[in-house]
Design a protein around this motif. Structure first.
Motif, PDB file in Angstrom:
ATOM      1  N   LEU A  97       0.824  -1.203   0.000  1.00  0.00           N
ATOM      2  CA  LEU A  97       0.000   0.000   0.000  1.00  0.00           C
ATOM      3  C   LEU A  97       0.863   1.259   0.000  1.00  0.00           C
ATOM      4  O   LEU A  97       0.599   2.203  -0.755  1.00  0.00           O
ATOM      5  N   ALA A  98       1.915   1.274   0.800  1.00  0.00           N
ATOM      6  CA  ALA A  98       2.808   2.437   0.848  1.00  0.00           C
ATOM      7  C   ALA A  98       3.504   2.652  -0.493  1.00  0.00           C
ATOM      8  O   ALA A  98       3.628   3.787  -0.964  1.00  0.00           O
ATOM      9  N   CYS A  99       3.927   1.576  -1.146  1.00  0.00           N
ATOM     10  CA  CYS A  99       4.560   1.700  -2.469  1.00  0.00           C
ATOM     11  C   CYS A  99       3.569   2.226  -3.493  1.00  0.00           C
ATOM     12  O   CYS A  99       3.906   3.067  -4.327  1.00  0.00           O
ATOM     13  N   PHE A 100       2.336   1.739  -3.448  1.00  0.00           N
ATOM     14  CA  PHE A 100       1.319   2.211  -4.376  1.00  0.00           C
ATOM     15  C   PHE A 100       1.069   3.701  -4.193  1.00  0.00           C
ATOM     16  O   PHE A 100       1.026   4.452  -5.159  1.00  0.00           O
ATOM     17  N   ILE A 101       0.940   4.142  -2.973  1.00  0.00           N
ATOM     18  CA  ILE A 101       0.699   5.560  -2.693  1.00  0.00           C
ATOM     19  C   ILE A 101       1.899   6.401  -3.125  1.00  0.00           C
ATOM     20  O   ILE A 101       1.747   7.465  -3.720  1.00  0.00           O
ATOM     21  N   ALA A 102       3.113   5.902  -2.879  1.00  0.00           N
ATOM     22  CA  ALA A 102       4.317   6.645  -3.240  1.00  0.00           C
ATOM     23  C   ALA A 102       4.436   6.833  -4.749  1.00  0.00           C
ATOM     24  O   ALA A 102       4.977   7.826  -5.210  1.00  0.00           O
ATOM     25  N   VAL A 103       3.915   5.895  -5.522  1.00  0.00           N
ATOM     26  CA  VAL A 103       3.977   5.993  -6.977  1.00  0.00           C
ATOM     27  C   VAL A 103       2.773   6.745  -7.531  1.00  0.00           C
ATOM     28  O   VAL A 103       2.905   7.585  -8.417  1.00  0.00           O
ATOM     29  N   ALA A 104       1.595   6.477  -7.021  1.00  0.00           N
ATOM     30  CA  ALA A 104       0.364   7.029  -7.583  1.00  0.00           C
ATOM     31  C   ALA A 104       0.200   8.521  -7.312  1.00  0.00           C
ATOM     32  O   ALA A 104      -0.270   9.254  -8.182  1.00  0.00           O
ATOM     33  N   VAL A 105       0.574   8.989  -6.159  1.00  0.00           N
ATOM     34  CA  VAL A 105       0.345  10.395  -5.818  1.00  0.00           C
ATOM     35  C   VAL A 105       1.169  11.337  -6.702  1.00  0.00           C
ATOM     36  O   VAL A 105       0.620  12.249  -7.311  1.00  0.00           O
ATOM     37  N   PRO A 106       2.498  11.131  -6.859  1.00  0.00           N
ATOM     38  CA  PRO A 106       3.235  12.055  -7.726  1.00  0.00           C
ATOM     39  C   PRO A 106       2.915  11.898  -9.209  1.00  0.00           C
ATOM     40  O   PRO A 106       3.144  12.806  -9.987  1.00  0.00           O
ATOM     41  N   ALA A 107       2.383  10.760  -9.612  1.00  0.00           N
ATOM     42  CA  ALA A 107       2.138  10.500 -11.031  1.00  0.00           C
ATOM     43  C   ALA A 107       0.759  10.972 -11.485  1.00  0.00           C
ATOM     44  O   ALA A 107       0.342  10.671 -12.584  1.00  0.00           O
ATOM     45  N   ARG A 108       0.077  11.740 -10.688  1.00  0.00           N
ATOM     46  CA  ARG A 108      -1.264  12.185 -11.076  1.00  0.00           C
ATOM     47  C   ARG A 108      -1.171  13.143 -12.267  1.00  0.00           C
ATOM     48  O   ARG A 108      -0.169  13.804 -12.478  1.00  0.00           O
ATOM     49  N   ALA A 109      -2.209  13.198 -13.031  1.00  0.00           N
ATOM     50  CA  ALA A 109      -2.241  14.072 -14.206  1.00  0.00           C
ATOM     51  C   ALA A 109      -3.337  15.115 -14.029  1.00  0.00           C
ATOM     52  O   ALA A 109      -4.296  14.919 -13.296  1.00  0.00           O
ATOM     53  N   GLU A 110      -3.186  16.211 -14.724  1.00  0.00           N
ATOM     54  CA  GLU A 110      -4.200  17.256 -14.705  1.00  0.00           C
ATOM     55  C   GLU A 110      -5.208  16.968 -15.812  1.00  0.00           C
ATOM     56  O   GLU A 110      -4.825  16.775 -16.964  1.00  0.00           O
ATOM     57  N   ASP A 111      -6.472  16.962 -15.485  1.00  0.00           N
ATOM     58  CA  ASP A 111      -7.490  16.653 -16.490  1.00  0.00           C
ATOM     59  C   ASP A 111      -7.808  17.836 -17.398  1.00  0.00           C
ATOM     60  O   ASP A 111      -8.455  17.681 -18.418  1.00  0.00           O
ATOM     61  N   HIS A 112      -7.313  19.018 -17.073  1.00  0.00           N
ATOM     62  CA  HIS A 112      -7.613  20.196 -17.891  1.00  0.00           C
ATOM     63  C   HIS A 112      -6.495  20.518 -18.888  1.00  0.00           C
ATOM     64  O   HIS A 112      -6.553  21.530 -19.569  1.00  0.00           O
ATOM     65  N   GLY A 113      -5.466  19.678 -18.981  1.00  0.00           N
ATOM     66  CA  GLY A 113      -4.393  19.894 -19.944  1.00  0.00           C
ATOM     67  C   GLY A 113      -3.308  20.803 -19.420  1.00  0.00           C
ATOM     68  O   GLY A 113      -3.261  21.120 -18.236  1.00  0.00           O
ATOM     69  N   PRO A 114      -2.413  21.246 -20.304  1.00  0.00           N
ATOM     70  CA  PRO A 114      -1.296  22.088 -19.864  1.00  0.00           C
ATOM     71  C   PRO A 114      -1.770  23.491 -19.478  1.00  0.00           C
ATOM     72  O   PRO A 114      -2.856  23.918 -19.849  1.00  0.00           O
TER      73      PRO A 114
END
Length: 80
Positions: A21-38
């Protein structure tokens, strides 16, 4: 009453679950994307900046490379 071996096994399973769970959170949180584009004016269009300042400062296409899509049995499209 649980034996000592059963308690150790249960504890080990819980630790493994928490580590996964900690590894998943460590990877998933910084890898989030913005849905509205650049951000505005960072599209790379003529007169705009690129996203290089947000992504390590590497120049666009600095590493070269190419992309080719080949479909088996497909006829290449030709302009009319």
């Amino acid at each position: 009453m649980r034996s000592n071996q059963e308690s150790v096994t249960i504890l080990f399973k819980r630790i493994i679950i928490l580590l996964v769970l900690a590894c998943f959170i460590a990877v998933a949180v910084p890898a989030r994307a913005e849905d509205h584009g650049p951000d505005v004016r960072y599209t790379g269009a003529p007169g705009d900046e690129t996203g290089a300042s947000c992504h390590g400062g590497t120049a666009v296409n600095a590493c070269g490379g190419n992309l080719a899509i080949q479909l088996a049995g497909a006829t290449p499209a030709r302009p009319a």
